[in-house]
Write a protein that holds these residues in place. Structure first.
Motif, PDB file in Angstrom:
ATOM      1  N   SER A 144       8.574  23.124 -76.646  1.00 36.46           N
ATOM      2  CA  SER A 144       9.807  22.792 -76.931  1.00 36.46           C
ATOM      3  C   SER A 144      10.646  22.199 -75.840  1.00 36.46           C
ATOM      4  CB  SER A 144      10.450  24.383 -77.251  1.00 36.46           C
ATOM      5  OG  SER A 144      10.441  25.167 -75.898  1.00 36.46           O
ATOM      6  N   ALA A 145       9.967  21.790 -74.939  1.00 40.13           N
ATOM      7  CA  ALA A 145      10.608  20.969 -73.926  1.00 40.13           C
ATOM      8  C   ALA A 145      10.770  19.560 -74.010  1.00 40.13           C
ATOM      9  CB  ALA A 145       9.692  21.194 -72.537  1.00 40.13           C
ATOM     10  N   GLU A 146      11.871  18.995 -73.691  1.00 35.69           N
ATOM     11  CA  GLU A 146      11.962  17.604 -74.171  1.00 35.69           C
ATOM     12  C   GLU A 146      11.789  16.625 -72.707  1.00 35.69           C
ATOM     13  OE1 GLU A 146      15.983  16.919 -75.400  1.00 35.69           O
ATOM     14  OE2 GLU A 146      15.704  18.533 -77.003  1.00 35.69           O
ATOM     15  N   LEU A 147      10.932  15.837 -72.877  1.00 40.76           N
ATOM     16  CA  LEU A 147      10.628  14.925 -71.973  1.00 40.76           C
ATOM     17  C   LEU A 147      11.520  13.525 -71.850  1.00 40.76           C
ATOM     18  CD1 LEU A 147       6.737  15.497 -71.928  1.00 40.76           C
ATOM     19  CD2 LEU A 147       8.436  16.788 -70.581  1.00 40.76           C
ATOM     20  N   THR A 148      11.625  12.932 -70.741  1.00 39.03           N
ATOM     21  CA  THR A 148      12.183  11.646 -70.596  1.00 39.03           C
ATOM     22  C   THR A 148      11.065  10.795 -71.292  1.00 39.03           C
ATOM     23  OG1 THR A 148      11.425  11.149 -68.488  1.00 39.03           O
ATOM     24  CG2 THR A 148      13.612  12.283 -68.844  1.00 39.03           C
ATOM     25  N   PRO A 149      11.156   9.387 -71.537  1.00 37.18           N
ATOM     26  CA  PRO A 149      10.287   8.458 -71.777  1.00 37.18           C
ATOM     27  C   PRO A 149       9.301   8.200 -70.679  1.00 37.18           C
ATOM     28  CG  PRO A 149      12.348   7.754 -72.441  1.00 37.18           C
ATOM     29  CD  PRO A 149      12.684   8.906 -71.717  1.00 37.18           C
ATOM     30  N   ARG A 150       9.745   8.113 -69.532  1.00 38.64           N
ATOM     31  CA  ARG A 150       9.168   7.998 -68.353  1.00 38.64           C
ATOM     32  C   ARG A 150       8.033   9.104 -68.250  1.00 38.64           C
ATOM     33  NH1 ARG A 150       7.926   3.071 -66.654  1.00 38.64           N
ATOM     34  NH2 ARG A 150       9.113   2.178 -64.896  1.00 38.64           N
ATOM     35  N   GLN A 151       8.735  10.499 -68.257  1.00 39.84           N
ATOM     36  CA  GLN A 151       7.706  11.489 -68.143  1.00 39.84           C
ATOM     37  C   GLN A 151       6.670  11.404 -69.171  1.00 39.84           C
ATOM     38  OE1 GLN A 151      10.754  14.604 -68.293  1.00 39.84           O
ATOM     39  NE2 GLN A 151      11.002  14.948 -66.181  1.00 39.84           N
ATOM     40  N   ARG A 152       6.951  11.141 -70.298  1.00 44.40           N
ATOM     41  CA  ARG A 152       6.090  11.387 -71.565  1.00 44.40           C
ATOM     42  C   ARG A 152       4.785  10.130 -71.256  1.00 44.40           C
ATOM     43  NH1 ARG A 152       5.783  12.774 -76.846  1.00 44.40           N
ATOM     44  NH2 ARG A 152       4.291  11.542 -78.337  1.00 44.40           N
ATOM     45  N   GLN A 153       5.295   9.006 -70.638  1.00 44.43           N
ATOM     46  CA  GLN A 153       4.336   8.030 -70.185  1.00 44.43           C
ATOM     47  C   GLN A 153       3.239   8.295 -69.120  1.00 44.43           C
ATOM     48  OE1 GLN A 153       6.210   4.166 -68.811  1.00 44.43           O
ATOM     49  NE2 GLN A 153       4.100   3.333 -68.785  1.00 44.43           N
ATOM     50  N   VAL A 154       4.132   8.993 -68.153  1.00 43.92           N
ATOM     51  CA  VAL A 154       3.133   9.864 -66.953  1.00 43.92           C
ATOM     52  C   VAL A 154       2.172  10.697 -67.627  1.00 43.92           C
ATOM     53  CG1 VAL A 154       3.040  11.070 -64.994  1.00 43.92           C
ATOM     54  CG2 VAL A 154       4.903   9.193 -65.110  1.00 43.92           C
ATOM     55  N   LEU A 155       2.752  11.472 -68.357  1.00 50.19           N
ATOM     56  CA  LEU A 155       1.880  12.677 -69.187  1.00 50.19           C
ATOM     57  C   LEU A 155       0.736  11.952 -69.902  1.00 50.19           C
ATOM     58  CD1 LEU A 155       1.430  15.790 -69.325  1.00 50.19           C
ATOM     59  CD2 LEU A 155       3.063  15.459 -71.517  1.00 50.19           C
ATOM     60  N   GLN A 156       0.867  10.805 -70.592  1.00 54.08           N
ATOM     61  CA  GLN A 156      -0.031  10.156 -71.252  1.00 54.08           C
ATOM     62  C   GLN A 156      -1.001   9.576 -70.372  1.00 54.08           C
ATOM     63  OE1 GLN A 156       3.056   7.711 -73.815  1.00 54.08           O
ATOM     64  NE2 GLN A 156       1.454   7.846 -75.258  1.00 54.08           N
ATOM     65  N   LEU A 157      -0.693   8.745 -69.334  1.00 53.80           N
ATOM     66  CA  LEU A 157      -1.709   8.199 -68.353  1.00 53.80           C
ATOM     67  C   LEU A 157      -2.519   9.409 -67.678  1.00 53.80           C
ATOM     68  CD1 LEU A 157       0.638   5.468 -67.026  1.00 53.80           C
ATOM     69  CD2 LEU A 157      -1.302   5.189 -68.413  1.00 53.80           C
ATOM     70  N   ILE A 158      -1.992  10.623 -67.730  1.00 56.63           N
ATOM     71  CA  ILE A 158      -2.718  11.822 -67.145  1.00 56.63           C
ATOM     72  C   ILE A 158      -3.918  12.206 -67.771  1.00 56.63           C
ATOM     73  CG2 ILE A 158      -2.590  14.345 -66.473  1.00 56.63           C
ATOM     74  CD1 ILE A 158       0.420  13.664 -65.316  1.00 56.63           C
ATOM     75  N   ALA A 159      -3.575  12.047 -69.325  1.00 55.67           N
ATOM     76  CA  ALA A 159      -4.453  12.719 -70.075  1.00 55.67           C
ATOM     77  C   ALA A 159      -5.594  11.775 -70.451  1.00 55.67           C
ATOM     78  CB  ALA A 159      -3.415  12.654 -71.517  1.00 55.67           C
ATOM     79  N   ARG A 160      -5.188  10.636 -69.931  1.00 54.72           N
ATOM     80  CA  ARG A 160      -6.259   9.436 -69.854  1.00 54.72           C
ATOM     81  C   ARG A 160      -7.119   9.370 -68.425  1.00 54.72           C
ATOM     82  NH1 ARG A 160      -3.179   4.595 -72.873  1.00 54.72           N
ATOM     83  NH2 ARG A 160      -2.505   5.600 -74.960  1.00 54.72           N
ATOM     84  N   GLY A 161      -6.885  10.279 -67.988  1.00 53.20           N
ATOM     85  CA  GLY A 161      -7.805  10.537 -66.649  1.00 53.20           C
ATOM     86  C   GLY A 161      -7.313   9.752 -65.547  1.00 53.20           C
ATOM     87  N   LYS A 162      -6.437   9.066 -65.562  1.00 58.61           N
ATOM     88  CA  LYS A 162      -5.768   8.168 -64.708  1.00 58.61           C
ATOM     89  C   LYS A 162      -5.365   8.827 -63.211  1.00 58.61           C
ATOM     90  CE  LYS A 162      -6.051   4.450 -67.251  1.00 58.61           C
ATOM     91  NZ  LYS A 162      -7.400   3.635 -66.960  1.00 58.61           N
ATOM     92  N   SER A 163      -5.470   8.190 -62.098  1.00 56.54           N
ATOM     93  CA  SER A 163      -5.152   8.760 -60.673  1.00 56.54           C
ATOM     94  C   SER A 163      -3.522   8.495 -60.418  1.00 56.54           C
ATOM     95  CB  SER A 163      -5.873   8.175 -59.756  1.00 56.54           C
ATOM     96  OG  SER A 163      -5.823   6.688 -59.492  1.00 56.54           O
ATOM     97  N   THR A 164      -3.216   9.164 -59.592  1.00 56.63           N
ATOM     98  CA  THR A 164      -1.805   8.642 -59.155  1.00 56.63           C
ATOM     99  C   THR A 164      -1.533   7.375 -58.693  1.00 56.63           C
ATOM    100  OG1 THR A 164      -1.473  11.087 -58.274  1.00 56.63           O
ATOM    101  CG2 THR A 164       0.129   9.327 -57.858  1.00 56.63           C
TER     102      THR A 164
END
Length: 211
Positions: A144-164
């Motif tokens: 139920s949490a609402e994410l900012t567009p930037r947070q969602r983008q970071v989450l997507q890249l994490i899901a793809r296995g990208k490093s910091t």
């Protein structure tokens, strides 16, 4: 890594120093017996990391952690404590701890935790990790949490296995900015650790969603 040890019990502190030196895991640049001394040493020595107990005189380890993260955000703080209940673990992680190690952990975990910090990862002792990621059976806060567009983008890249570092490059921002987004994601979603974020993102199908 240059490390400051914070522990009120002298014998425990000496044992930790010797253990880290034997493992060649760190260079101990300072030792503190209370929270105020820890803050003073951190400001003066600017170590790579701090290893601290929660129960410190004058200023608790958690309060010192909050001050260090506010004034010296480049310094990673590892909590080493016997207080491994879910409340203490989650509180430390919300305040920005880079990891939480149980005092009854195997000695090798200290070195493992510091290596995780070097890779900009969060380390949790196996014996307490389940406490930090426990969920309510009737409700998932992260759903139920609402994410900012930037947070969602970071989450997507994490899901793809990208490093910091890779995420920072792809987004055109600094590594510190990515770390800030990651920390806020964990706080907003109530999830702790990159693996937990990745599992959540994959469950939502963000690994295949278009950016």
């Amino acid at each position: 890594m240059r490390v400051i040890l914070a522990e009120s019990q002298t014998l425990v502190r000496v044992g930790l120093r010797r253990l880290l030196e034997e493992q060649n895991a760190a260079q101990i640049v300072g030792e503190a017996a209370d929270g105020q001394q820890l803050l003073e040493l951190t400001g003066r020595l600017r170590p790579d990391a701090v290893i601290t107990e929660i129960n410190l005189p004058l200023l608790s380890g958690t309060e010192a952690l909050t001050q260090i993260r506010r004034h010296y955000p480049e310094v990673a703080v590892l909590i080493l404590s016997s207080l491994i209940d879910g409340q203490h673990v989650r509180s430390a992680l919300r305040c920005g701890a880079a990891g939480f190690i149980a005092k009854d952990a195997e000695p090798v975990e200290l070195g493992l935790a510091l290596r995780a910090v070097q890779r900009r990862q969060i380390y949790l002792s196996p014996s307490i990790s389940h406490l930090a990621v426990e969920r309510r059976s009737d409700h998932r806060v992260e759903d139920s949490a609402e994410l900012t567009p930037r947070q969602r983008q970071v989450l997507q890249l994490i899901a793809r296995g990208k490093s910091t570092k890779e995420i920072a490059s792809l987004m055109g921002v600094s590594i510190k900015t990515v770390e800030t987004h990651r920390a806020r994601l964990m706080q907003t979603l109530g999830l702790y650790g990159t693996n937990a974020l990745m599992r959540h993102a994959i469950r939502l199908g963000l690994d295949y969603a278009q950016l």
